[in-house]
Design a protein around this motif. Structure first.
Motif, PDB file in Angstrom:
ATOM      1  N   TYR A  64     -14.648  -4.778   8.430  1.00 39.68           N
ATOM      2  CA  TYR A  64     -13.713  -3.660   8.547  1.00 39.68           C
ATOM      3  C   TYR A  64     -14.349  -2.524   9.337  1.00 39.68           C
ATOM      4  CZ  TYR A  64      -9.934  -0.474   7.357  1.00 39.68           C
ATOM      5  OH  TYR A  64      -8.863   0.378   7.441  1.00 39.68           O
ATOM      6  N   VAL A 104      -6.231   0.959   5.942  1.00 34.54           N
ATOM      7  CA  VAL A 104      -5.714  -0.390   5.734  1.00 34.54           C
ATOM      8  C   VAL A 104      -5.758  -1.207   7.027  1.00 34.54           C
ATOM      9  CG1 VAL A 104      -3.713  -1.764   4.999  1.00 34.54           C
ATOM     10  CG2 VAL A 104      -4.226   0.411   3.861  1.00 34.54           C
ATOM     11  N   TYR A 135       0.831  -1.208   0.000  1.00 35.54           N
ATOM     12  CA  TYR A 135       0.000   0.000   0.000  1.00 35.54           C
ATOM     13  C   TYR A 135       0.863   1.253   0.000  1.00 35.54           C
ATOM     14  CZ  TYR A 135      -3.136   3.662   1.608  1.00 35.54           C
ATOM     15  OH  TYR A 135      -3.829   4.848   1.723  1.00 35.54           O
ATOM     16  N   THR A 140      -8.391  -6.223   4.717  1.00 35.55           N
ATOM     17  CA  THR A 140      -7.413  -5.549   3.870  1.00 35.55           C
ATOM     18  C   THR A 140      -6.037  -6.190   3.937  1.00 35.55           C
ATOM     19  OG1 THR A 140      -7.351  -4.021   5.741  1.00 35.55           O
ATOM     20  CG2 THR A 140      -8.419  -3.233   3.730  1.00 35.55           C
TER      21      THR A 140
END
Length: 482
Positions: free
Chosen positions: A394, A193, A56, A288
């Motif tokens: 999430y 993330v 990322y 993620t």
């Protein structure tokens, strides 16, 4: 020891967080202790978490003009000594190499504790003109800090993985913009993330990176009430550029000293991830970064084994084709209960249970890792349903962490209130501060809490310093920290 005892977590996150954390790291197969004290062996599942963070950030860096490079692990002592021109009393506790093969080295080599002293001389060589600026390089590497004593996997080890970016700019404002760009990217990796909300600020002057003009930071609050310094971005001004002769010729053909920055994030982020979300059943991971986002667990008897497995394989294949990281757990030697416990321990965000009833009704049962909530979903549209479930997982993780942060920022107006609040509740205590290090020391000596950050802007202090009663110059956030 029985399999169940080996698989389960025996320590309590609430009552013995240190022992609990170490047990989760080991039993969730993230890391083992190395034979040398203070070092760890990162297992594939642990390294996969680092790769997710790295992927990322590396993408974000490259989008904003950063190029990756690599500099030597060893730094000549004479290079490291040049930092003394910048940092008063510079004396890092580093590991030294004094012999190569059978020969004594003419000059000691330091195992890099950080890379300013090896990168800056090369920036000086590579930069000639204003057209070379801004110059942005980053390296993914490990560093060694020998002073680490009370070690904890990922949070604090003698060797750790990180990235360190180094940039040079024409003027102060360009360098400041760079500093904030990197800080915002660190904030994003935590919030987008890792599902961890952070507070953004700067370090007090006495705690900034040695030689820096300003050190900015993102701070994350752990469930045990301690703060984690999640990543730092430093505006170095011209101090390192002057010491290492990083200059350029401007449009007027005048030689000008550059303004530089450095910024870094380490695998401490993995420690924050484990500590924030995991529970007494084991690791909890946001989808993620989870090595397996979905595990499909078929539940059969001998008479329906073939039908259940075929149905389960079809779902797993469809999810795999859709780009999900999916595992079909069709092991014969383990019963469904053992599999459920094992995948919970490993932190897999979503479990799909499939028995003969699900096959008959053309359905699946979806179970969320964080809280065990289960939902029956139709076979048709399973890809969209799984995507929604992972988004929900999430959101749940972030909401819980956000609630912990919001409930644990408290105000104090006196030394006694600071000490009492941190001692009783932990978390952050926001207090007016005169700006003198002695006042922080008075708190640190009493309760091992420190000023982890002061606001960048927008929080003007009111009244008198909570510790000494002098006029307040800053608003300080006190906390215990990792």
């Amino acid at each position: 020891m029985s399999n169940d005892q080996e698989l389960g977590i025996t320590e309590s996150k609430e009552h013995s967080p240190g022992e609990w954390y170490a047990e989760v790291v080991r039993k969730a197969k993230l890391a083992d202790y190395a034979p040398m004290g203070g070092f760890i062996v990162t297992r594939p599942r642990g390294y996969a978490l680092w790769e997710a963070i790295q992927s990322y950030l590396d993408g974000r860096f490259k989008e904003t003009g950063v190029q990756n490079a690599y500099f030597p692990l060893f730094i000549p002592e004479s290079y490291l000594e040049r930092e003394k021109d910048v940092v008063e009393g510079f004396d890092p506790e580093v590991a030294w190499v004094t012999q190569g093969g059978h020969d004594e080295l003419e000059e000691r080599l330091a195992v890099r504790p950080t890379s300013e002293s090896i990168i800056a001389p090369f920036l000086s060589q590579w930069i000639r003109s204003h057209r070379d600026l801004p110059m942005r390089v980053n390296q993914w590497c490990s560093v060694v800090r020998w002073e680490a004593t009370e070690t904890k996997p990922f949070f604090r080890t003698k060797e750790f993985l990180w990235q360190e970016g180094h940039t040079a700019h024409r003027d102060h404002d360009d360098a400041w913009e760079e500093t904030m760009t990197r800080l915002e990217q660190y904030e994003d990796v935590y919030e987008d993330v890792l599902a961890i909300p952070v507070m953004r600020g700067r370090k007090p002057d006495h705690d900034k990176f040695p030689g820096a003009e300003t050190t900015t930071t993102v701070e994350a609050l752990m469930p045990d009430g301690k703060s984690v310094q999640g990543g730092t971005s430093h505006h170095l001004g011209q101090s390192f550029a002057e010491a290492f002769d990083i200059t350029f010729v401007d449009e007027d053909e005048e030689e000008t000293v550059a303004h530089t920055t450095s910024w870094g994030l380490s695998w401490r982020a993995i420690g924050a991830l484990i500590m924030t979300h995991s529970d007494d059943q084991g690791l909890v991971l946001p989808p993620t970064v989870a090595p397996e986002q979905v595990v499909v667990v078929p539940i059969w008897q001998e008479e329906n084994r073939e039908q259940v497995l075929e149905y389960s394989e079809g779902i797993a294949d469809e999810l795999d084709d859709a780009g999900f990281r999916v595992e079909l757990d069709d092991r014969d030697e383990r019963n469904p209960g053992f599999k459920f416990n094992e995948w919970e321990l490993l932190g897999t965000p979503l479990r799909l249970e499939i028995g003969p009833h699900e096959v008959e009704d053309d359905e699946v049962t979806a179970v969320h890792r964080p809280d065990g909530v289960n939902t029956v979903e139709g076979r048709e549209g399973i890809v969209e349903a799984v995507e929604e479930h992972l988004d929900t997982v999430y959101a749940k993780l972030y909401a819980t962490a956000e609630e912990n942060l919001e409930e644990n920022v408290r105000e104090a107006e006196s030394r006694e209130e600071i000490l009492g609040t941190i001692g009783r509740f932990g978390g952050y205590v926001r207090a007016p501060w005169c700006g003198e290090e002695d006042c922080e020391t008075a708190i640190k000596e009493e309760i091992a809490a420190e000023i982890v950050m002061v606001p960048m802007e927008g929080e003007e202090p009111e009244g008198e310093c909570a510790i000494c009663g002098e006029s307040a110059e800053e608003t300080a956030y006190f906390a215990k920290s990792y």
